[in-house]
Design a protein around this motif. Sequence first.
Motif, mmCIF file in Angstrom:
data_model
loop_
_atom_site.group_PDB
_atom_site.id
_atom_site.type_symbol
_atom_site.label_atom_id
_atom_site.label_comp_id
_atom_site.label_asym_id
_atom_site.label_seq_id
_atom_site.Cartn_x
_atom_site.Cartn_y
_atom_site.Cartn_z
ATOM 1 N N SER A 76 0.824 -1.206 0.000
ATOM 2 C CA SER A 76 0.000 0.000 0.000
ATOM 3 C C SER A 76 0.859 1.258 0.000
ATOM 4 O O SER A 76 0.606 2.205 -0.752
ATOM 5 N N HIS A 77 1.898 1.260 0.845
ATOM 6 C CA HIS A 77 2.800 2.415 0.890
ATOM 7 C C HIS A 77 3.515 2.602 -0.455
ATOM 8 O O HIS A 77 3.637 3.725 -0.952
ATOM 9 N N LEU A 78 3.989 1.523 -1.034
ATOM 10 C CA LEU A 78 4.724 1.610 -2.294
ATOM 11 C C LEU A 78 3.813 2.078 -3.432
ATOM 12 O O LEU A 78 4.259 2.804 -4.326
ATOM 13 N N ALA A 79 2.558 1.683 -3.389
ATOM 14 C CA ALA A 79 1.608 2.148 -4.407
ATOM 15 C C ALA A 79 1.435 3.663 -4.320
ATOM 16 O O ALA A 79 1.360 4.355 -5.348
ATOM 17 N N ARG A 80 1.398 4.184 -3.108
ATOM 18 C CA ARG A 80 1.267 5.633 -2.943
ATOM 19 C C ARG A 80 2.521 6.361 -3.424
ATOM 20 O O ARG A 80 2.430 7.413 -4.068
ATOM 21 N N LEU A 81 3.690 5.813 -3.118
ATOM 22 C CA LEU A 81 4.936 6.423 -3.585
ATOM 23 C C LEU A 81 5.032 6.366 -5.103
ATOM 24 O O LEU A 81 5.536 7.302 -5.740
ATOM 25 N N LEU A 82 4.540 5.282 -5.685
ATOM 26 C CA LEU A 82 4.540 5.139 -7.140
ATOM 27 C C LEU A 82 3.596 6.154 -7.779
ATOM 28 O O LEU A 82 3.954 6.838 -8.749
ATOM 29 N N ASP A 83 2.398 6.284 -7.223
ATOM 30 C CA ASP A 83 1.427 7.255 -7.751
ATOM 31 C C ASP A 83 1.941 8.680 -7.604
ATOM 32 O O ASP A 83 1.647 9.543 -8.442
ATOM 33 N N GLY A 84 2.721 8.914 -6.541
ATOM 34 C CA GLY A 84 3.254 10.261 -6.317
ATOM 35 C C GLY A 84 4.500 10.569 -7.120
ATOM 36 O O GLY A 84 5.037 11.676 -7.035
ATOM 37 N N GLY A 85 4.978 9.604 -7.899
ATOM 38 C CA GLY A 85 6.135 9.838 -8.755
ATOM 39 C C GLY A 85 7.464 9.828 -8.045
ATOM 40 O O GLY A 85 8.471 10.293 -8.593
ATOM 41 N N LEU A 86 7.519 9.286 -6.811
ATOM 42 C CA LEU A 86 8.784 9.270 -6.079
ATOM 43 C C LEU A 86 9.590 8.007 -6.347
ATOM 44 O O LEU A 86 10.809 8.004 -6.144
ATOM 45 N N VAL A 87 8.938 6.941 -6.775
ATOM 46 C CA VAL A 87 9.636 5.695 -7.088
ATOM 47 C C VAL A 87 9.154 5.167 -8.425
ATOM 48 O O VAL A 87 8.102 5.568 -8.940
ATOM 49 N N THR A 88 9.923 4.263 -8.985
ATOM 50 C CA THR A 88 9.515 3.508 -10.159
ATOM 51 C C THR A 88 9.584 2.021 -9.802
ATOM 52 O O THR A 88 10.210 1.645 -8.811
ATOM 53 N N VAL A 89 8.943 1.179 -10.610
ATOM 54 C CA VAL A 89 8.916 -0.247 -10.317
ATOM 55 C C VAL A 89 9.224 -1.032 -11.582
ATOM 56 O O VAL A 89 8.870 -0.627 -12.690
#
Length: 256
Positions: A76-89
């Motif tokens: 859940s946390h990683l999904a939020r970081l991904l949506d916020g453009g702070l990480v890529t996967v």
Amino acid sequence: MSVTHDRTHAAIPGAAGGTPQPTTAEIEGDADIAPVAALIADGARAAMLTALLDGRALAAGELARIAGVSAPTASSHLARLLDGGLVTVAKQGRHRYYRLARPDVAGVIEVLARVSGRVAVRSLRQSRRAGLLREARSCYDHLAGRVGVQLYDALVREGRLVEADGGCLLTASGAEALTELGVDVERVRRARRRFAPDCLDWLERRPHLGGALGAAVLDRLLAREWLVRGTVPRALRVTAVGREGLERTFGCKDLS
């Protein structure tokens, strides 16, 4: 009679010649930092982002362990970081590997680290980890810690870097030394990021070399095994051949 307005400009009534003025859609206000700040402010997400300062991609399970949360909570946390453009996967088989989206995200985390308090060390394990990070670590994709600061100081002292406002200038002797290390200086100059900014080390409180040049230097130091990665995320260790090479090539001393 209908009046048709241009998509990007509207005429000021009564103005001679209908002088074009920017529409509301063209005008941008101040940066909206609150959503990004909220993403970083959570303790678990902050721990994940800090772990990713290693510069490498980490699996979701490993980030869950680092943050001290369950796998579903980490997702859940990683999904939020991904949506916020702070990480890529990136997906590889059944696993997902995350990394920071770009160097300026790492820069934000490093700046926050400079103005933040230190976590209290309460165990021998925490003390060992803190010591390793202070000695040498990756600051996203460049070298930080005591070793990074010593390398920067040696480059300036030997006249290979000249400190300038907001960054550094690479001299001819500096380019020669880095070419000997294996750095393609001209290719690095063409990179789409700042060439050689100084980066204030949040532990040493002195600068180390950042930007495209700093990244290229760390890449070569790792390729030559002058530095090796340890089991502690972000921690680096200078090898015996690395100590000799850094002293011979750049004038670094006392890297015991």
